[in-house]
Design a protein around this motif. Structure first.
Motif, mmCIF file in Angstrom:
data_model
loop_
_atom_site.group_PDB
_atom_site.id
_atom_site.type_symbol
_atom_site.label_atom_id
_atom_site.label_comp_id
_atom_site.label_asym_id
_atom_site.label_seq_id
_atom_site.Cartn_x
_atom_site.Cartn_y
_atom_site.Cartn_z
ATOM 1 N N ASN A 82 0.811 -1.213 0.000
ATOM 2 C CA ASN A 82 0.000 0.000 0.000
ATOM 3 C C ASN A 82 0.846 1.265 0.000
ATOM 4 O O ASN A 82 0.451 2.280 -0.568
ATOM 5 C CB ASN A 82 -0.939 -0.004 1.201
ATOM 6 N N LEU A 83 2.008 1.207 0.637
ATOM 7 C CA LEU A 83 2.905 2.372 0.597
ATOM 8 C C LEU A 83 3.383 2.625 -0.826
ATOM 9 O O LEU A 83 3.405 3.771 -1.293
ATOM 10 C CB LEU A 83 4.088 2.145 1.537
ATOM 11 N N ARG A 84 3.754 1.555 -1.525
ATOM 12 C CA ARG A 84 4.174 1.717 -2.922
ATOM 13 C C ARG A 84 2.994 2.109 -3.805
ATOM 14 O O ARG A 84 3.144 2.908 -4.732
ATOM 15 C CB ARG A 84 4.837 0.432 -3.420
ATOM 16 N N LEU A 85 1.815 1.554 -3.508
ATOM 17 C CA LEU A 85 0.623 1.914 -4.261
ATOM 18 C C LEU A 85 0.322 3.403 -4.100
ATOM 19 O O LEU A 85 0.045 4.097 -5.091
ATOM 20 C CB LEU A 85 -0.574 1.091 -3.776
ATOM 21 N N LEU A 86 0.420 3.917 -2.875
ATOM 22 C CA LEU A 86 0.151 5.341 -2.647
ATOM 23 C C LEU A 86 1.197 6.207 -3.329
ATOM 24 O O LEU A 86 0.874 7.275 -3.871
ATOM 25 C CB LEU A 86 0.122 5.622 -1.143
ATOM 26 N N LEU A 87 2.433 5.765 -3.336
ATOM 27 C CA LEU A 87 3.485 6.482 -4.053
ATOM 28 C C LEU A 87 3.168 6.539 -5.543
ATOM 29 O O LEU A 87 3.333 7.577 -6.190
ATOM 30 C CB LEU A 87 4.834 5.792 -3.815
ATOM 31 N N ASN A 88 2.691 5.431 -6.081
ATOM 32 C CA ASN A 88 2.328 5.395 -7.502
ATOM 33 C C ASN A 88 1.122 6.277 -7.796
ATOM 34 O O ASN A 88 1.056 6.909 -8.856
ATOM 35 C CB ASN A 88 2.039 3.948 -7.929
ATOM 36 N N ILE A 89 0.163 6.316 -6.882
ATOM 37 C CA ILE A 89 -0.984 7.201 -7.075
ATOM 38 C C ILE A 89 -0.524 8.655 -7.121
ATOM 39 O O ILE A 89 -0.945 9.431 -7.984
ATOM 40 C CB ILE A 89 -2.030 6.988 -5.964
ATOM 41 N N GLU A 90 0.369 9.022 -6.199
ATOM 42 C CA GLU A 90 0.854 10.405 -6.176
ATOM 43 C C GLU A 90 1.612 10.741 -7.454
ATOM 44 O O GLU A 90 1.493 11.852 -7.992
ATOM 45 C CB GLU A 90 1.752 10.636 -4.962
ATOM 46 N N ASP A 91 2.384 9.790 -7.972
ATOM 47 C CA ASP A 91 3.203 10.043 -9.160
ATOM 48 C C ASP A 91 2.419 9.921 -10.463
ATOM 49 O O ASP A 91 2.636 10.694 -11.397
ATOM 50 C CB ASP A 91 4.378 9.055 -9.213
ATOM 51 N N LEU A 92 1.512 8.936 -10.527
ATOM 52 C CA LEU A 92 0.883 8.583 -11.804
ATOM 53 C C LEU A 92 -0.545 9.086 -11.947
ATOM 54 O O LEU A 92 -1.009 9.310 -13.064
ATOM 55 C CB LEU A 92 0.882 7.057 -11.977
ATOM 56 N N ASN A 93 -1.248 9.229 -10.846
ATOM 57 C CA ASN A 93 -2.671 9.580 -10.893
ATOM 58 C C ASN A 93 -2.959 10.607 -9.809
ATOM 59 O O ASN A 93 -3.828 10.415 -8.958
ATOM 60 C CB ASN A 93 -3.518 8.320 -10.708
ATOM 61 N N ASN A 94 -2.223 11.718 -9.858
ATOM 62 C CA ASN A 94 -2.245 12.700 -8.780
ATOM 63 C C ASN A 94 -3.616 13.311 -8.538
ATOM 64 O O ASN A 94 -3.887 13.817 -7.441
ATOM 65 C CB ASN A 94 -1.222 13.804 -9.066
ATOM 66 N N ALA A 95 -4.502 13.254 -9.499
ATOM 67 C CA ALA A 95 -5.828 13.857 -9.358
ATOM 68 C C ALA A 95 -6.616 13.247 -8.198
ATOM 69 O O ALA A 95 -7.487 13.904 -7.621
ATOM 70 C CB ALA A 95 -6.617 13.709 -10.654
ATOM 71 N N ILE A 96 -6.325 11.993 -7.840
ATOM 72 C CA ILE A 96 -7.063 11.347 -6.753
ATOM 73 C C ILE A 96 -6.230 11.221 -5.479
ATOM 74 O O ILE A 96 -6.720 10.709 -4.477
ATOM 75 C CB ILE A 96 -7.569 9.944 -7.172
ATOM 76 N N PHE A 97 -4.978 11.681 -5.521
ATOM 77 C CA PHE A 97 -4.086 11.448 -4.382
ATOM 78 C C PHE A 97 -4.628 12.041 -3.085
ATOM 79 O O PHE A 97 -4.662 11.369 -2.055
ATOM 80 C CB PHE A 97 -2.688 12.005 -4.659
ATOM 81 N N ASP A 98 -5.054 13.312 -3.108
ATOM 82 C CA ASP A 98 -5.515 13.964 -1.882
ATOM 83 C C ASP A 98 -6.698 13.228 -1.260
ATOM 84 O O ASP A 98 -6.769 13.066 -0.040
ATOM 85 C CB ASP A 98 -5.905 15.416 -2.164
ATOM 86 N N GLU A 99 -7.616 12.767 -2.095
ATOM 87 C CA GLU A 99 -8.782 12.050 -1.578
ATOM 88 C C GLU A 99 -8.376 10.767 -0.874
ATOM 89 O O GLU A 99 -8.914 10.423 0.186
ATOM 90 C CB GLU A 99 -9.759 11.744 -2.717
ATOM 91 N N VAL A 100 -7.415 10.044 -1.458
ATOM 92 C CA VAL A 100 -6.943 8.809 -0.838
ATOM 93 C C VAL A 100 -6.146 9.121 0.427
ATOM 94 O O VAL A 100 -6.370 8.527 1.489
ATOM 95 C CB VAL A 100 -6.071 8.001 -1.824
#
Length: 207
Positions: free
Chosen positions: A19-37
């Motif tokens: 999940n830590l790597r998944l969240l890192l990938n969300i921040e890098d690759l799909n930043n539009a949803i990062f804050d919500e997650v």
């Protein structure tokens, strides 16, 4: 609906490395949803992620990911994918930590395009292999399938293209794959937690 939040709601304590790597990938690759997650995480989990993001492990993971995968701007995808973009996206989908990170950036039409492309690649590869088969190979293959189809006991043939976790399956189909009964992710999370070591559902202790 932001499906990525359901990858984090089962955890009350520390987040697993996945999940830590998944969240890192969300921040890098799909930043539009990062804050919500990020905002649904507990304070100690947010701190855990901040520490992880600045770590040497995260730096090495990013370098490895960026070397292995071609660049795609998932926040600015075209409506229609060409074959080159589809081939690139398929590389992201081969790894759970990047596949889950980009899923919310894909529309249902995008997912349909990807599924059709995967089916096309599969059929082309199957035809290529069959063209190389000898008559004896084809005879043995037919014999194997005749025997398999005559066996009344169903067998699991793998989950290629299917969700790879119980929660992902429930989100996609609204059914618990272990029982075949209808289930919601909210109902599942009320009853189960996820073992951070194995990723398996574990019944919550009754209060």
């Amino acid at each position: 609906m932001n499906l990525a939040i359901y990858d984090f709601t089962p955890f009350a304590n520390e987040l697993p490395k996945f999940n830590l790597r998944l969240l890192l990938n969300i921040e890098d690759l799909n930043n539009a949803i990062f804050d919500e997650v990020y905002n649904i995480l507990r304070p100690h989990q947010q701190e855990q992620y901040i520490v992880f993001k600045e770590s040497e492990e995260a730096k090495n993971y990013r370098e490895y990911r960026n070397t292995k995968l071609p660049y795609i701007d998932f926040n600015n995808l075209p409506e229609i994918f060409d074959d080159i973009l589809l081939e690139k996206i398929m590389l992201y989908q081969k790894d759970g930590e990047t596949r889950r990170a980009i899923e919310d950036s894909l529309s249902e039409d995008h997912k349909g395009q990807i599924a059709r492309f995967e089916s096309k690649i599969f059929e082309e590869e199957k035809a290529r292999k069959r063209a190389l088969m000898t008559d004896e190979d084809k005879r043995r293959e037919k014999e194997w399938w005749d025997k398999y189809n005559a066996d009344p006991i169903p067998r699991f043939m793998g989950n290629v293209g299917e969700p790879d976790t119980v929660t992902s399956y429930i989100i996609k189909y609204g059914v618990d794959p272990r029982t075949g009964k209808p289930e919601t992710i909210e109902g599942f999370n009320e009853t189960y937690t996820i073992d951070p070591q194995t990723g398996d559902p574990v019944p919550k202790e009754k209060e």
